[in-house]
Design a protein around this motif. Structure first.
Motif, mmCIF file in Angstrom:
data_model
loop_
_atom_site.group_PDB
_atom_site.id
_atom_site.type_symbol
_atom_site.label_atom_id
_atom_site.label_comp_id
_atom_site.label_asym_id
_atom_site.label_seq_id
_atom_site.Cartn_x
_atom_site.Cartn_y
_atom_site.Cartn_z
ATOM 1 N N GLU A 70 0.952 -1.020 0.053
ATOM 2 C CA GLU A 70 0.152 -0.117 0.057
ATOM 3 C C GLU A 70 0.757 1.319 -0.109
ATOM 4 N N VAL A 71 1.900 1.294 0.730
ATOM 5 C CA VAL A 71 2.892 2.163 0.796
ATOM 6 C C VAL A 71 3.469 2.517 -0.793
ATOM 7 N N LEU A 72 3.927 1.556 -1.518
ATOM 8 C CA LEU A 72 4.172 1.685 -2.748
ATOM 9 C C LEU A 72 3.222 2.141 -3.657
ATOM 10 N N ARG A 73 1.973 1.643 -3.471
ATOM 11 C CA ARG A 73 0.674 2.279 -4.173
ATOM 12 C C ARG A 73 0.682 3.641 -4.085
ATOM 13 N N ARG A 74 0.816 4.263 -2.864
ATOM 14 C CA ARG A 74 0.608 5.787 -2.712
ATOM 15 C C ARG A 74 1.880 6.406 -3.144
ATOM 16 N N ILE A 75 2.971 6.036 -3.228
ATOM 17 C CA ILE A 75 4.217 6.582 -3.538
ATOM 18 C C ILE A 75 4.078 6.762 -5.074
ATOM 19 N N ARG A 76 3.664 5.712 -5.863
ATOM 20 C CA ARG A 76 3.599 5.666 -7.249
ATOM 21 C C ARG A 76 2.598 6.867 -7.871
ATOM 22 N N ALA A 77 1.763 6.958 -6.788
ATOM 23 C CA ALA A 77 0.418 8.006 -7.461
ATOM 24 C C ALA A 77 1.186 9.229 -7.488
ATOM 25 N N ARG A 78 2.379 9.532 -6.915
ATOM 26 C CA ARG A 78 2.632 10.917 -6.800
ATOM 27 C C ARG A 78 4.201 10.969 -7.068
ATOM 28 N N SER A 79 4.874 9.848 -6.981
ATOM 29 C CA SER A 79 6.317 10.065 -7.348
ATOM 30 C C SER A 79 6.915 8.916 -8.096
ATOM 31 N N GLN A 80 8.310 9.036 -8.687
ATOM 32 C CA GLN A 80 8.720 8.036 -9.562
ATOM 33 C C GLN A 80 10.184 7.487 -8.756
ATOM 34 N N VAL A 81 10.262 7.982 -7.716
ATOM 35 C CA VAL A 81 11.527 7.745 -6.849
ATOM 36 C C VAL A 81 11.813 6.045 -7.028
ATOM 37 N N PRO A 82 12.802 5.815 -7.511
ATOM 38 C CA PRO A 82 13.005 4.234 -7.457
ATOM 39 C C PRO A 82 12.995 3.559 -5.955
ATOM 40 N N VAL A 83 12.477 2.336 -6.272
ATOM 41 C CA VAL A 83 11.897 1.686 -5.014
ATOM 42 C C VAL A 83 12.482 0.257 -5.267
ATOM 43 N N VAL A 84 13.176 -0.182 -3.989
ATOM 44 C CA VAL A 84 13.477 -1.782 -4.186
ATOM 45 C C VAL A 84 12.737 -2.548 -2.951
ATOM 46 N N LEU A 85 11.968 -3.238 -3.052
ATOM 47 C CA LEU A 85 11.125 -4.086 -2.243
ATOM 48 C C LEU A 85 12.194 -5.091 -1.549
ATOM 49 N N LEU A 86 11.789 -5.398 -0.418
ATOM 50 C CA LEU A 86 12.252 -6.177 0.437
ATOM 51 C C LEU A 86 11.200 -7.342 0.873
ATOM 52 N N THR A 87 11.235 -8.742 0.098
ATOM 53 C CA THR A 87 10.209 -9.725 0.173
ATOM 54 C C THR A 87 10.494 -10.764 0.888
ATOM 55 N N ALA A 88 9.634 -11.489 1.425
ATOM 56 C CA ALA A 88 9.855 -12.858 2.065
ATOM 57 C C ALA A 88 10.388 -13.797 0.861
ATOM 58 N N ARG A 89 11.268 -14.566 1.258
ATOM 59 C CA ARG A 89 11.958 -15.288 -0.048
ATOM 60 C C ARG A 89 10.912 -16.419 -0.150
ATOM 61 N N GLY A 90 10.555 -16.635 -1.662
ATOM 62 C CA GLY A 90 9.518 -17.334 -2.132
ATOM 63 C C GLY A 90 8.242 -16.845 -2.287
ATOM 64 N N ASP A 91 8.053 -15.633 -1.891
ATOM 65 C CA ASP A 91 6.993 -15.098 -2.068
ATOM 66 C C ASP A 91 6.624 -14.430 -3.298
ATOM 67 N N ASN A 92 6.326 -15.083 -4.302
ATOM 68 C CA ASN A 92 6.188 -14.624 -5.692
ATOM 69 C C ASN A 92 4.814 -13.617 -5.889
ATOM 70 N N ILE A 93 4.084 -13.867 -5.185
ATOM 71 C CA ILE A 93 2.675 -12.865 -5.281
ATOM 72 C C ILE A 93 2.848 -11.615 -5.042
ATOM 73 N N ASP A 94 3.732 -11.253 -3.782
ATOM 74 C CA ASP A 94 4.120 -9.938 -3.355
ATOM 75 C C ASP A 94 4.944 -9.546 -4.478
ATOM 76 N N ARG A 95 6.032 -10.143 -4.894
ATOM 77 C CA ARG A 95 7.099 -9.516 -5.802
ATOM 78 C C ARG A 95 6.178 -9.160 -7.081
ATOM 79 N N ILE A 96 5.406 -10.145 -7.789
ATOM 80 C CA ILE A 96 4.699 -9.602 -8.844
ATOM 81 C C ILE A 96 3.951 -8.402 -8.594
#
Length: 228
Positions: free
Chosen positions: A62-88
């Protein structure tokens, strides 16, 4: 100096990452909630954001969704290993990359540097002339794109992929070449980063008059940007 915003509720981890990043020449600031992460990410003070998906209350997605609504600052996600749903989901929402947790600080630094090289290429690598193909115009030096005369809002990763396709418009570009030349890393097995980013670019370009996509998939080979 590259200013990195770390958004993660694990204070021990952010202290470790901050120390490592600063040894590597970055300036790191850590916040521990999605709400504060959103505020800081939109403050224009940071070069890049490292955002944990599994935040309490306000999730990283949700934070990413809100950032992208207003900014194109590069974002790298930290995800649980093997959690492809959150990654995609994160890539579809405009994340530039992801790093699985747990991972080494060195891997995170390598990803951050690869993204920042794309965003701020060295002077001798900056193309001063526009790349034009059909109704698409790209200015690599300014990281600016026009499509059909209108500004095309792209993330840094999307711009790099579209730039590589535009330079080879009308030709098939392999996924391996896209990964190496646009993302700065070799393609790994089962890695769907490129596919998800290309899907997002297609949506932004819209369909051709014949209802087909401007970027075509060539099975077993790669992608082709139609030159018209």
């Amino acid at each position: 100096m590259i200013r990195v915003l770390l958004v993660d509720d694990d204070q021990e981890l952010t202290a470790l990452l901050s120390e490592y990043l600063e040894r590597e020449g970055f300036a790191a600031t850590a916040v521990h909630s999605g709400e504060e992460g959103e505020v800081q990410a939109l403050s224009s003070r940071y070069s890049i954001v490292v955002l944990d998906v599994m935040l309490p209350r306000l999730s990283g997605i949700e934070v990413l969704r809100r950032i992208r609504a207003r900014s194109q600052v590069p974002v790298v996600l930290l995800t649980a290993r093997g959690d492809n749903i959150d990654r995609i989901t994160g890539l579809e929402l405009g994340a530039d990359d992801y790093v699985p947790k747990p991972s080494s600080p060195g891997e995170l630094v390598a990803r951050l540097r690869a993204i920042m090289r794309r965003v701020n290429p060295a002077p001798d690598q900056t193309a001063t002339e526009a790349i034009k193909t059909g109704q698409l115009v790209l200015w690599p030096g300014k990281r600016q794109a026009l499509w059909q005369g209108n500004e095309l809002g792209l993330t840094s990763t999307e711009f790099s992929l579209l730039e590589e396709l535009a330079r080879c418009a009308g030709q098939v570009v392999s996924k391996q070449d896209l990964s190496l030349n646009a993302l700065g890393c070799p393609l790994t097995r089962y890695d769907r980063r490129i596919d998800v980013h290309i899907s997002s670019i297609r949506q932004k370009l819209g369909p051709r008059p014949d209802a087909k996509a401007w970027i075509q998939s060539v099975r077993g080979l790669g992608y082709l940007l139609i030159a018209e």
